[in-house]
Design a protein around this motif. Structure first.
Motif, short mmCIF file in Angstrom:
data_model
loop_
_atom_site.label_atom_id
_atom_site.label_comp_id
_atom_site.label_asym_id
_atom_site.label_seq_id
_atom_site.Cartn_x
_atom_site.Cartn_y
_atom_site.Cartn_z
N SER A 189 11.99 43.04 10.88
CA SER A 189 12.10 41.59 10.71
C SER A 189 10.72 40.95 10.80
O SER A 189 9.74 41.60 11.16
CB SER A 189 13.03 40.99 11.77
OG SER A 189 12.48 41.16 13.06
N LEU A 191 8.86 36.71 11.45
CA LEU A 191 9.13 35.35 11.89
C LEU A 191 8.65 34.34 10.85
O LEU A 191 7.47 34.31 10.49
CB LEU A 191 8.43 35.06 13.22
CG LEU A 191 9.00 35.77 14.46
CD1 LEU A 191 8.18 35.41 15.69
CD2 LEU A 191 10.47 35.42 14.66
N LYS A 192 9.57 33.54 10.37
CA LYS A 192 9.24 32.44 9.47
C LYS A 192 8.78 31.25 10.31
O LYS A 192 9.49 30.82 11.23
CB LYS A 192 10.46 32.06 8.64
CG LYS A 192 10.27 30.85 7.75
CD LYS A 192 11.56 30.49 7.05
CE LYS A 192 11.41 29.23 6.22
NZ LYS A 192 12.70 28.85 5.56
N GLU A 195 9.05 31.08 14.16
CA GLU A 195 10.25 30.73 14.92
C GLU A 195 11.51 31.45 14.45
O GLU A 195 12.28 31.97 15.26
CB GLU A 195 10.48 29.22 14.86
CG GLU A 195 9.35 28.38 15.44
CD GLU A 195 9.60 26.90 15.26
OE1 GLU A 195 10.55 26.54 14.55
OE2 GLU A 195 8.82 26.09 15.82
N SER A 197 13.71 34.28 12.71
CA SER A 197 13.65 35.70 12.38
C SER A 197 14.41 35.97 11.08
O SER A 197 15.57 35.58 10.93
CB SER A 197 14.27 36.52 13.51
OG SER A 197 14.23 37.91 13.19
#
Length: 319
Positions: A189, A191-192, A195, A197
């Protein structure tokens, strides 16, 4: 289809379309007209959208030209997906990955956006988020609508995405797309915006088995058409190709000495878990790079002269 006679008032025109009307870009218009030969404006809005939004229509014209070059015929009697092949078990939905809200669009890039030494991992993360949004939206559209259409059932469903998400997207190659689809590094994964996932390796997820493959480019841009056009103006092309997956071939050449094909820079990523696999021979040409997974191992095709992975064009100032 007349793409260039304005049907949209000048203040509403997309900046890329306005630039296209300059006297120096006659060869760009000539190539685009060739791409558009045989293209059917099904709802009578394509020219207007080309002048208003530009990039998505540009991408559709490019894809149509690629399909013609491969002998794949399009049945325009269907309103969706964007391309329904009449002589192959294939449907293609086109989408572009645009800049995030509040971010700088590609048409406002400056020299510092290209040479400013930005954190490459940060750019990849920005790109990953935009690409994921584009692919997931079209995956959902297939499941909610396209899967029930008679002319789609039993055919490979391919999403074709062009990356316009950052001002330097044409320099970033396909690293982000490889991570997003296959997650070779096992990160799982990302983080966009630091914040949210979002998953990596989406071709290994059950919800994406409806997607047979992804066609991808970050190089079907103005520079592509500049390379194909007939202008003899003083342009300098700086590009990079990679031969046999490791040998970097830097290129710096003027217009007369630079060579690039229509399909150079195009990638096809096959989904190993697809419900309906994309036939392996459909895009089997030297200037399309294909990614396939066999027995858990990645296999990629390689152009004998190197696969194009970046290119930028500079016009020399006249003194």
């Amino acid at each position: 289809m007349d793409l260039f006679t304005p049907v949209v008032s000048a203040p509403r025109q997309h900046p890329n379309f306005t630039n296209l009307l300059s006297d120096t870009d006659w060869d760009i218009r000539e190539v685009l007209s060739e791409w558009a030969e045989g293209f059917v404006d099904r709802d009578g809005k394509f020219v207007q959208e080309f002048q208003l939004t530009f990039n998505s229509c540009w991408w559709e014209l490019y894809l149509f030209a690629v399909l013609k070059s491969l002998g794949i015929e399009v049945d325009f009697s269907h309103d969706a997906p964007d391309f329904v092949a009449s002589n192959a078990p294939l449907v293609i939905e086109a989408v572009i990955s645009s800049h995030a809200q509040g971010a700088k669009p590609e048409w406002l890039r400056t020299i510092s956006d290209i040479t400013g030494g930005q954190d490459i991992e940060q750019r990849y993360t920005e790109t990953l988020a935009r690409l994921y949004n584009s692919l997931d939206a079209k995956r959902r559209l297939y499941q909610s609508r396209y899967s029930g259409l008679p002319h789609v059932k039993g055919k490979a469903y391919v999403i074709a995405v062009h990356n316009f998400s950052t001002p330097d997207s044409f320099q970033l190659g396909d690293v982000a797309m490889q991570r997003l689809l296959y997650d070779f590094d096992g990160r799982q994964s990302f983080l966009k915006n630091g914040e949210v996932s979002l998953p990596l390796g989406i071709f290994d997820r059950d919800e994406f088995t409806s997607v047979s493959a992804v066609i991808y480019s970050s190089l079907a841009t103005y520079g592509k058409v500049r390379a194909l056009g007939k202008s003899t103006a003083d342009f300098v092309f700086q590009a990079a190709r990679i031969r046999n997956n490791w040998e970097l071939i830097p290129i710096s050449a003027n217009k007369n000495d630079y060579k690039e094909s229509l399909r150079d820079g195009l990638r096809v990523f096959h989904n190993p878990r697809a419900d309906v696999p994309l036939p392996l021979n459909m895009f089997d040409v030297p200037d399309v790079r294909e990614f396939r997974i066999f027995d858990g191992e990645i296999h990629t095709s390689c152009h004998p002269d190197g696969d194009l992975c970046m290119r930028q064009v500079t016009r020399l100032k006249q003194i």
